[in-house]
Design a protein around this motif. Structure first.
Motif, mmCIF file in Angstrom:
data_model
loop_
_atom_site.group_PDB
_atom_site.id
_atom_site.type_symbol
_atom_site.label_atom_id
_atom_site.label_comp_id
_atom_site.label_asym_id
_atom_site.label_seq_id
_atom_site.Cartn_x
_atom_site.Cartn_y
_atom_site.Cartn_z
ATOM 1 N N ALA A 1 58.162 -40.712 -29.217
ATOM 2 C CA ALA A 1 57.741 -39.464 -28.581
ATOM 3 C C ALA A 1 56.235 -39.399 -28.346
ATOM 4 O O ALA A 1 55.772 -38.682 -27.457
ATOM 5 C CB ALA A 1 58.194 -38.278 -29.432
ATOM 6 N N ASP A 2 55.461 -40.156 -29.118
ATOM 7 C CA ASP A 2 54.006 -40.165 -28.968
ATOM 8 C C ASP A 2 53.512 -41.264 -28.033
ATOM 9 O O ASP A 2 52.303 -41.438 -27.872
ATOM 10 C CB ASP A 2 53.338 -40.320 -30.338
ATOM 11 N N GLY A 3 54.428 -42.034 -27.454
ATOM 12 C CA GLY A 3 54.047 -43.074 -26.505
ATOM 13 C C GLY A 3 53.759 -44.437 -27.103
ATOM 14 O O GLY A 3 53.330 -45.342 -26.405
ATOM 15 N N TRP A 4 54.005 -44.617 -28.392
ATOM 16 C CA TRP A 4 53.809 -45.928 -29.038
ATOM 17 C C TRP A 4 55.037 -46.792 -28.797
ATOM 18 O O TRP A 4 56.176 -46.334 -28.899
ATOM 19 C CB TRP A 4 53.581 -45.772 -30.543
ATOM 20 N N VAL A 5 54.807 -48.060 -28.493
ATOM 21 C CA VAL A 5 55.902 -48.999 -28.262
ATOM 22 C C VAL A 5 56.539 -49.348 -29.604
ATOM 23 O O VAL A 5 55.862 -49.804 -30.523
ATOM 24 C CB VAL A 5 55.400 -50.272 -27.553
ATOM 25 N N ILE A 6 57.849 -49.126 -29.710
ATOM 26 C CA ILE A 6 58.540 -49.454 -30.961
ATOM 27 C C ILE A 6 59.401 -50.712 -30.823
ATOM 28 O O ILE A 6 59.691 -51.360 -31.824
ATOM 29 C CB ILE A 6 59.359 -48.265 -31.499
ATOM 30 N N ARG A 7 59.773 -51.047 -29.586
ATOM 31 C CA ARG A 7 60.433 -52.335 -29.326
ATOM 32 C C ARG A 7 59.994 -52.810 -27.953
ATOM 33 O O ARG A 7 59.800 -52.013 -27.051
ATOM 34 C CB ARG A 7 61.957 -52.221 -29.372
ATOM 35 N N GLN A 8 59.861 -54.133 -27.827
ATOM 36 C CA GLN A 8 59.365 -54.717 -26.583
ATOM 37 C C GLN A 8 60.068 -56.031 -26.309
ATOM 38 O O GLN A 8 60.240 -56.845 -27.215
ATOM 39 C CB GLN A 8 57.857 -54.942 -26.707
ATOM 40 N N VAL A 9 60.445 -56.231 -25.047
ATOM 41 C CA VAL A 9 61.063 -57.478 -24.590
ATOM 42 C C VAL A 9 60.243 -58.000 -23.416
ATOM 43 O O VAL A 9 59.806 -57.221 -22.565
ATOM 44 C CB VAL A 9 62.525 -57.250 -24.136
ATOM 45 N N GLU A 10 60.052 -59.321 -23.375
ATOM 46 C CA GLU A 10 59.379 -59.962 -22.247
ATOM 47 C C GLU A 10 60.307 -61.046 -21.704
ATOM 48 O O GLU A 10 60.777 -61.895 -22.456
ATOM 49 C CB GLU A 10 58.056 -60.572 -22.689
ATOM 50 N N GLU B 1 47.465 -44.763 -22.711
ATOM 51 C CA GLU B 1 46.174 -45.428 -22.538
ATOM 52 C C GLU B 1 46.248 -46.659 -21.635
ATOM 53 O O GLU B 1 45.250 -47.321 -21.415
ATOM 54 C CB GLU B 1 45.609 -45.810 -23.907
ATOM 55 N N TRP B 2 47.419 -46.958 -21.095
ATOM 56 C CA TRP B 2 47.568 -48.109 -20.213
ATOM 57 C C TRP B 2 47.023 -47.774 -18.838
ATOM 58 O O TRP B 2 47.170 -46.675 -18.340
ATOM 59 C CB TRP B 2 49.025 -48.511 -20.083
ATOM 60 N N GLU B 3 46.445 -48.774 -18.202
ATOM 61 C CA GLU B 3 45.942 -48.607 -16.841
ATOM 62 C C GLU B 3 46.607 -49.642 -15.935
ATOM 63 O O GLU B 3 46.903 -50.750 -16.356
ATOM 64 C CB GLU B 3 44.429 -48.803 -16.807
ATOM 65 N N GLY B 4 46.831 -49.268 -14.701
ATOM 66 C CA GLY B 4 47.347 -50.212 -13.719
ATOM 67 C C GLY B 4 48.816 -50.548 -13.859
ATOM 68 O O GLY B 4 49.262 -51.565 -13.358
ATOM 69 N N HIS B 5 49.580 -49.698 -14.537
ATOM 70 C CA HIS B 5 51.018 -49.937 -14.680
ATOM 71 C C HIS B 5 51.779 -48.809 -13.997
ATOM 72 O O HIS B 5 51.385 -47.648 -14.066
ATOM 73 C CB HIS B 5 51.422 -49.984 -16.161
ATOM 74 N N ASP B 6 52.847 -49.167 -13.334
ATOM 75 C CA ASP B 6 53.723 -48.196 -12.698
ATOM 76 C C ASP B 6 55.121 -48.410 -13.264
ATOM 77 O O ASP B 6 55.955 -49.056 -12.638
ATOM 78 C CB ASP B 6 53.703 -48.374 -11.176
ATOM 79 N N PRO B 7 55.367 -47.907 -14.478
ATOM 80 C CA PRO B 7 56.637 -48.213 -15.137
ATOM 81 C C PRO B 7 57.832 -47.517 -14.490
ATOM 82 O O PRO B 7 57.719 -46.430 -13.946
ATOM 83 C CB PRO B 7 56.426 -47.699 -16.555
ATOM 84 N N GLU B 8 58.939 -48.214 -14.566
ATOM 85 C CA GLU B 8 60.231 -47.671 -14.131
ATOM 86 C C GLU B 8 60.932 -47.173 -15.391
ATOM 87 O O GLU B 8 61.063 -47.906 -16.369
ATOM 88 C CB GLU B 8 61.052 -48.787 -13.476
ATOM 89 N N GLN B 9 61.356 -45.929 -15.375
ATOM 90 C CA GLN B 9 62.024 -45.365 -16.546
ATOM 91 C C GLN B 9 63.431 -45.946 -16.680
ATOM 92 O O GLN B 9 64.116 -46.178 -15.691
ATOM 93 C CB GLN B 9 62.091 -43.842 -16.436
ATOM 94 N N LEU B 10 63.835 -46.202 -17.911
ATOM 95 C CA LEU B 10 65.164 -46.724 -18.219
ATOM 96 C C LEU B 10 65.854 -45.791 -19.203
ATOM 97 O O LEU B 10 65.191 -45.093 -19.964
ATOM 98 C CB LEU B 10 65.064 -48.106 -18.880
ATOM 99 N N THR B 11 67.163 -45.857 -19.231
ATOM 100 C CA THR B 11 67.897 -45.149 -20.267
ATOM 101 C C THR B 11 67.911 -46.018 -21.522
ATOM 102 O O THR B 11 67.610 -47.222 -21.476
ATOM 103 C CB THR B 11 69.353 -44.882 -19.837
ATOM 104 N N PHE B 12 68.280 -45.427 -22.638
ATOM 105 C CA PHE B 12 68.418 -46.172 -23.880
ATOM 106 C C PHE B 12 69.417 -47.305 -23.694
ATOM 107 O O PHE B 12 69.189 -48.428 -24.136
ATOM 108 C CB PHE B 12 68.860 -45.238 -25.012
ATOM 109 N N GLU B 13 70.519 -47.027 -23.013
ATOM 110 C CA GLU B 13 71.555 -48.028 -22.803
ATOM 111 C C GLU B 13 71.050 -49.197 -21.959
ATOM 112 O O GLU B 13 71.368 -50.348 -22.231
ATOM 113 C CB GLU B 13 72.794 -47.398 -22.148
ATOM 114 N N GLU B 14 70.252 -48.902 -20.935
ATOM 115 C CA GLU B 14 69.694 -49.970 -20.097
ATOM 116 C C GLU B 14 68.752 -50.860 -20.903
ATOM 117 O O GLU B 14 68.754 -52.078 -20.739
ATOM 118 C CB GLU B 14 68.961 -49.369 -18.896
#
Length: 100
Positions: free
Chosen positions: A18-27, A70-83
């Motif tokens: 809820a505070d915008g911190w990444v809790i899981r990340q995939v690359e 605090e990220w700059e230059g990103h245009d994120p696409e929102q996903l659902t939890f399931e996605e």
């Protein structure tokens, strides 16, 4: 959410709190979408506490160290939890199955 970085041909998938911190990340890299990271902040903190942070980072990668606000230059696409889960599960299994 997810973002594409064309300079590295990499998709980044993020689960944020809820505070915008990444809790899981995939690359996922390249047209084959090969997972190069599937990291969990909670697991990484546990690995740090247990003295095996280097081992964790080398296998699963790290999560972003700044909140998304605090990220700059990103245009994120929102996903659902399931996605997000559809990407997390296979990427995590593939990385975990790699032999060192």
């Amino acid at each position: 959410m997810r973002c594409y970085w064309d300079e590295e041909d990499t998709w980044f998938y993020f689960e944020v709190d809820a505070d915008g911190w990444v809790i899981r990340q995939v690359e996922l890299i390249g047209p084959e979408l090969i997972p190069s990271a599937a990291a969990s902040l909670a697991e990484r903190q546990r690995a740090r506490d247990e003295g095996r942070l280097d081992e964790y980072d080398s296998r699963f990668g790290i999560t972003a160290e700044l909140p998304v606000s605090e990220w700059e230059g990103h245009d994120p696409e929102q996903l659902t939890f399931e996605e997000f889960e559809e990407v997390w599960g296979p990427a995590r299994r593939r990385i975990a199955a790699r032999s060192d």
